[in-house]
Each structure stands twice: as C-alpha cells, then as structure tokens.
Design an enzyme around this catalytic site. Structure first.
Site, PDB file in Angstrom:
ATOM      1  N   ARG A 150       0.874  -1.180   0.000  1.00  0.00           N
ATOM      2  CA  ARG A 150       0.000   0.000   0.000  1.00  0.00           C
ATOM      3  C   ARG A 150       0.907   1.224   0.000  1.00  0.00           C
ATOM      4  O   ARG A 150       1.709   1.411   0.921  1.00  0.00           O
ATOM      5  CB  ARG A 150      -0.915  -0.008   1.226  1.00  0.00           C
ATOM      6  CG  ARG A 150      -1.891   1.176   1.305  1.00  0.00           C
ATOM      7  CD  ARG A 150      -2.868   0.950   2.456  1.00  0.00           C
ATOM      8  NE  ARG A 150      -3.840   2.016   2.587  1.00  0.00           N
ATOM      9  CZ  ARG A 150      -3.786   2.980   3.528  1.00  0.00           C
ATOM     10  NH1 ARG A 150      -2.777   3.000   4.396  1.00  0.00           N
ATOM     11  NH2 ARG A 150      -4.723   3.899   3.591  1.00  0.00           N
TER      12      ARG A 150
ATOM     13  N   ASN B  42      -7.053   8.139   2.491  1.00  0.00           N
ATOM     14  CA  ASN B  42      -6.668   7.548   3.764  1.00  0.00           C
ATOM     15  C   ASN B  42      -7.468   8.150   4.916  1.00  0.00           C
ATOM     16  O   ASN B  42      -7.574   9.371   5.044  1.00  0.00           O
ATOM     17  CB  ASN B  42      -5.175   7.782   4.022  1.00  0.00           C
ATOM     18  CG  ASN B  42      -4.712   7.142   5.319  1.00  0.00           C
ATOM     19  OD1 ASN B  42      -4.661   5.924   5.438  1.00  0.00           O
ATOM     20  ND2 ASN B  42      -4.375   7.966   6.307  1.00  0.00           N
ATOM     21  N   GLU B  43      -8.048   7.302   5.734  1.00  0.00           N
ATOM     22  CA  GLU B  43      -8.688   7.695   6.992  1.00  0.00           C
ATOM     23  C   GLU B  43      -9.489   8.989   6.869  1.00  0.00           C
ATOM     24  O   GLU B  43      -9.281   9.933   7.638  1.00  0.00           O
ATOM     25  CB  GLU B  43      -7.636   7.815   8.091  1.00  0.00           C
ATOM     26  CG  GLU B  43      -6.889   6.507   8.331  1.00  0.00           C
ATOM     27  CD  GLU B  43      -5.813   6.596   9.400  1.00  0.00           C
ATOM     28  OE1 GLU B  43      -5.586   7.723   9.924  1.00  0.00           O
ATOM     29  OE2 GLU B  43      -5.193   5.565   9.697  1.00  0.00           O
TER      30      GLU B  43
ATOM     31  N   HIS C 151      -8.772   0.355   9.893  1.00  0.00           N
ATOM     32  CA  HIS C 151      -7.440   0.530  10.462  1.00  0.00           C
ATOM     33  C   HIS C 151      -7.531   0.237  11.955  1.00  0.00           C
ATOM     34  O   HIS C 151      -8.353   0.829  12.665  1.00  0.00           O
ATOM     35  CB  HIS C 151      -6.925   1.941  10.220  1.00  0.00           C
ATOM     36  CG  HIS C 151      -6.663   2.226   8.772  1.00  0.00           C
ATOM     37  ND1 HIS C 151      -6.125   3.416   8.323  1.00  0.00           N
ATOM     38  CD2 HIS C 151      -6.868   1.457   7.664  1.00  0.00           C
ATOM     39  CE1 HIS C 151      -6.019   3.377   6.994  1.00  0.00           C
ATOM     40  NE2 HIS C 151      -6.461   2.197   6.585  1.00  0.00           N
TER      41      HIS C 151
ATOM     42  N   TYR D 223      -5.899   0.220  15.520  1.00  0.00           N
ATOM     43  CA  TYR D 223      -4.894   0.670  16.484  1.00  0.00           C
ATOM     44  C   TYR D 223      -5.479   0.511  17.895  1.00  0.00           C
ATOM     45  O   TYR D 223      -6.022  -0.536  18.222  1.00  0.00           O
ATOM     46  CB  TYR D 223      -4.440   2.091  16.153  1.00  0.00           C
ATOM     47  CG  TYR D 223      -3.647   2.159  14.854  1.00  0.00           C
ATOM     48  CD1 TYR D 223      -2.356   1.657  14.789  1.00  0.00           C
ATOM     49  CD2 TYR D 223      -4.215   2.693  13.701  1.00  0.00           C
ATOM     50  CE1 TYR D 223      -1.624   1.695  13.604  1.00  0.00           C
ATOM     51  CE2 TYR D 223      -3.496   2.742  12.508  1.00  0.00           C
ATOM     52  CZ  TYR D 223      -2.204   2.236  12.467  1.00  0.00           C
ATOM     53  OH  TYR D 223      -1.494   2.263  11.297  1.00  0.00           O
TER      54      TYR D 223
ATOM     55  N   GLU E 165      -4.494  -1.055   7.802  1.00  0.00           N
ATOM     56  CA  GLU E 165      -3.370  -0.621   8.638  1.00  0.00           C
ATOM     57  C   GLU E 165      -3.553  -1.245  10.014  1.00  0.00           C
ATOM     58  O   GLU E 165      -4.671  -1.382  10.503  1.00  0.00           O
ATOM     59  CB  GLU E 165      -3.326   0.893   8.822  1.00  0.00           C
ATOM     60  CG  GLU E 165      -2.857   1.719   7.659  1.00  0.00           C
ATOM     61  CD  GLU E 165      -2.686   3.192   8.053  1.00  0.00           C
ATOM     62  OE1 GLU E 165      -2.555   3.488   9.271  1.00  0.00           O
ATOM     63  OE2 GLU E 165      -2.706   4.034   7.144  1.00  0.00           O
TER      64      GLU E 165
ATOM     65  N   TRP F 190       1.327  -1.369   9.131  1.00  0.00           N
ATOM     66  CA  TRP F 190       1.948  -0.032   9.072  1.00  0.00           C
ATOM     67  C   TRP F 190       3.199  -0.072   9.931  1.00  0.00           C
ATOM     68  O   TRP F 190       3.127  -0.403  11.102  1.00  0.00           O
ATOM     69  CB  TRP F 190       0.985   1.031   9.606  1.00  0.00           C
ATOM     70  CG  TRP F 190       1.571   2.398   9.476  1.00  0.00           C
ATOM     71  CD1 TRP F 190       2.448   3.018  10.329  1.00  0.00           C
ATOM     72  CD2 TRP F 190       1.356   3.310   8.400  1.00  0.00           C
ATOM     73  NE1 TRP F 190       2.795   4.249   9.857  1.00  0.00           N
ATOM     74  CE2 TRP F 190       2.139   4.459   8.675  1.00  0.00           C
ATOM     75  CE3 TRP F 190       0.598   3.278   7.228  1.00  0.00           C
ATOM     76  CZ2 TRP F 190       2.163   5.567   7.819  1.00  0.00           C
ATOM     77  CZ3 TRP F 190       0.628   4.373   6.392  1.00  0.00           C
ATOM     78  CH2 TRP F 190       1.398   5.512   6.689  1.00  0.00           C
TER      79      TRP F 190
END
Length: 421
Positions: free
Chosen positions: A78, A151-152, A218, A220, A247, A276
C-alpha cells in the site's frame, strides 16, 4: 496514519449496529473484482492481501523498498501518495510494483482525519478528482492496481458525513470510466469506533455501479480486545461484504493493539491485512517501523512479528495469480496444514538441508513435520550472522553449497550453513 503524529485516542462507542446480509455478484471486470464478499484477482482467483504500507510520498528516494518488501513474502504494498504526485511518478510506482510482482494499492494521504484539529487538508471529493486527473496512467492497470480513494477520511467531529462523502467519491470515479477495485477507509481516523462504516457499508457498496468496492478498517488502540476485533470483522463477513485490515501495528499511542488476534483472525477467515509501516515513522510512533532506517536486514520487533511470526506475512502470503502464483490462500499448503507456530509444513524434508527443522518452499519458510522447529515458537534468530554478514532469505541463493549466497547485490550467509560462524 500520519507521519510524526500520534492520533488522539477515542473511546470505543457502544453502538448497536446491524448490516443486512445480501449477495452482490460482481460485474465483469478486466482486473480485480468482488464476488459474494470476496476479492478476486483478474484470473478469478481468491486473493488475500498480505503486505506492508510504504510511505512513498515522504521517502521518494527509497525505490529499493519495493524489492525489500517483496522479499518478506508480501503480495501487496500500500503506497502513500499525496495530491502533488505526478502522473509520471505513478507510472514509476506501478512499474516498481509489477517488476517486483506486487499488487499495488495506491492511496491519497491528504484526507487523513479531515475536519479534526491536526487532520488533513483535503476532502474525499478532492481525492476523487485527483484519481480522475491521473486516469491516463491508471487505465489498463486494473490487473495490478487498486485505488484506495483517501486515507482515513474524516476525523471524530464529522464522522457522520462519511456515507455521503464516500458514495460521492465513488460515483465521481466511476463516472470518469475508471473500473479499478476501489478501497474505502472508515472515519474516526480510520478506526470507525462509531461504527459508521460498519452500519452504512451496504448502501456504499450499492452506490458503486460495478459493485467493486472493498472496505478497509485501520486497527490501532480501539482494537485492543479480541472481542472488538472479531465482532467488527464478523459483521462484514456475515453481510458478505469485503473487508481488509488496511493498517495496524503492535502498539499505538491511543492504546495497546491486539495484533495477535488481528493476524490469527485474518488467517482463519481469509481476510487481507497490511501492516503499518516499512520505515520512516517519526516521533512518537517510531515503534511502528518494521525496519531500522529502511534496512531490510535489520528488522525491528514489530518487523519480526508481522513478517516472521505466527500468522505472519512470510508464512501466509500467496503471490497473486496474475504474476503466476497458483496457490489459493484459503487452501492448506501442499505440506499438509500449518505447524503450531503458524508456518506451513514442508511438503518434503529435503527442503531442510541443514537439519534445523526449517525449510524453504514456494518462496516462503516452512516447518519439517516432527522436526526441531515443529513447536509453538517462532524464529527469533538475528538477521545477521556472527561474522557480520546478513542471513540469506533463501537457501537457493547458495547454489554451490559453500554456505555463502548472493542477494540484494551483497554476500549473505545461509542460516545453519558452513559459513554461519
């Protein structure tokens, strides 16, 4: 993920959200397509991403990273872009991906956290216009390129705009004639803790006239619990909507991440994941680098985990069939399943010439059944031999059996071989 920026943590909202199951057959396409919730490559084979994020926009001189990422066994990269990347640069990136037999997911990073303090400076509409403006170099690359629109997109303050913004961007791109598989990230800085993407995914998917959109979460600090991870991913599976983990890391400033569950669940359910990131993260999230200073021979703890650990890239990645890869990621390896440490069993004990229990087949490490490596542990050996030379990634680099190989324009040592001292 923003370079040199740790995102503010967000409390996980308790949201009762449901997705209405539906079967959506993909229309005929020249490249990747979606069918019944699965991503298919241009040959119609199931494709499960295993790969790495690479911050090209900030490190354009690091062209060698594409080859280094491929040597981890990754099948996808990516690539971080910004709105200033030229058509010529995109052509170069695609060529690097194709030369290294990687599927190329291109993303615009300017949209990150748009609307929040410290967020990006571009809307999804602007990102969509960017892709349309680069149409000339993207058309014809549908077999190798996926477009991650932005992205995001959207932060925490305006997550409610995600559905209309995303459907609008998809329509702009489709109206321009681009037929690539599109990838869309969730709001809330990509973590979708409000379950906005999860709840509205069916309507967004239906807005794509080609029914060729993949959803990307994503993971986290919001995803520090196994139940949270499984509940989110299972919602898409139940609805037969394609989902990837675009991610994730092994830690983050907004909380610990349960990377073990992410990787195990992804492998169990055939979900793609992209870690990531290769290198170049700034303070205070340097720990998300997989390599030290872009040096492929010097993996960080995170790099070792995602590449060589249980359910990691090297053990589970299968090259896209458009490059000649033939193994279906959802099919057990020829060797007969997976060892307790997450690596596939070798089909032949002859793949382990030095008798350490580890072999090399189909461009990846494998475990000899009943051998010394047939345990629940993962390899923790250093990347460098005692004599200071890097270990070879493949035993095939040493054709004369003297223990020395040649990779990346440099000498390397065959692990356990005659030169390993």
């Amino acid at each position: 993920m923003l370079r040199k920026l740790a995102f503010a943590g967000a409390a996980l909202a308790t949201v009762v959200a449901s997705i209405v199951p539906a079967v959506q057959p993909a229309q005929a396409a020249t490249g990747f397509s979606v069918s019944n919730g699965r991503l298919l490559d241009a040959n119609g084979n199931d494709f499960v991403m295993r790969g790495v994020n690479h911050a090209y926009a900030w490190y354009k001189e690091r062209d060698s990273s594409f080859a280094d990422i491929k040597r981890t066994g990754a099948n996808t990269v990516r690539v971080v872009l910004d709105l200033n990347v030229s058509a010529g640069e995109i052509t170069t990136i695609i060529n690097l991906c194709r030369t290294n037999r990687l599927i190329c997911m291109l993303e615009i990073h300017n949209t990150t956290g748009y609307g929040d303090s410290g967020g990006g400076n571009a809307t999804l509409a602007q990102a969509a216009d960017f892709w349309v403006s680069r149409r000339s170099v993207l058309t014809g690359q549908e077999r190798y390129v996926l477009i991650n629109i932005g992205n995001e997109p959207l932060g925490n303050n305006n997550a409610g705009n995600w559905t209309s913004s995303t459907t609008g961007a998809i329509r702009t791109i489709r109206n321009a004639g681009l037929q690539h598989t599109l990838v869309v990230d969730g709001p809330n800085w990509g973590q979708d803790w409000s379950n906005t993407m999860r709840s509205n995914a069916p309507s967004v998917f239906a807005a794509d006239t080609l029914r060729n959109t993949v959803f990307s979460i994503h993971m986290y600090g919001v995803y520090g619990q196994a139940a949270t991870i499984n509940n989110y991913l299972n919602a898409f599976i139940s609805a037969r909507l394609p989902i990837i983990v675009g991610e994730f890391g092994n830690n983050h400033s907004d909380g610990d991440v349960d990377e073990n569950t992410i990787m195990a669940t992804a492998q169990q359910k055939g979900i793609g994941y992209l870690g990531w990131s290769w290198s170049g993260n700034g303070s205070p999230v340097e720990y998300l680098d997989m390599t030290n200073g872009f040096n492929a021979a010097s993996l960080t703890a995170w790099g070792q985990r995602i590449i060589n650990g249980a359910n990691g890239i090297r053990a589970t990645s299968r090259e896209a069939s458009v490059y000649g890869g033939t193994t279906n990621p959802t099919t057990p390896p020829v060797g007969g399943g997976t060892a307790p440490n997450g690596f596939p069993y070798c089909a032949s004990a002859g793949s382990d010439p030095d008798g350490d229990g580890w072999g090399w087949e189909n461009s990846q490490s494998c475990v000899v059944r009943g051998g010394r490596a047939d345990t629940g542990s993962t390899p923790t050996s250093p990347a460098t031999a005692p004599n200071g030379f890097p270990y070879c990634a493949s035993a095939g680099s040493d054709p004369d059996g003297d223990g020395w190989g040649w990779e990346n324009s440099a000498s390397c040592v065959l692990r356990g071989g005659r030169a390993d001292h």
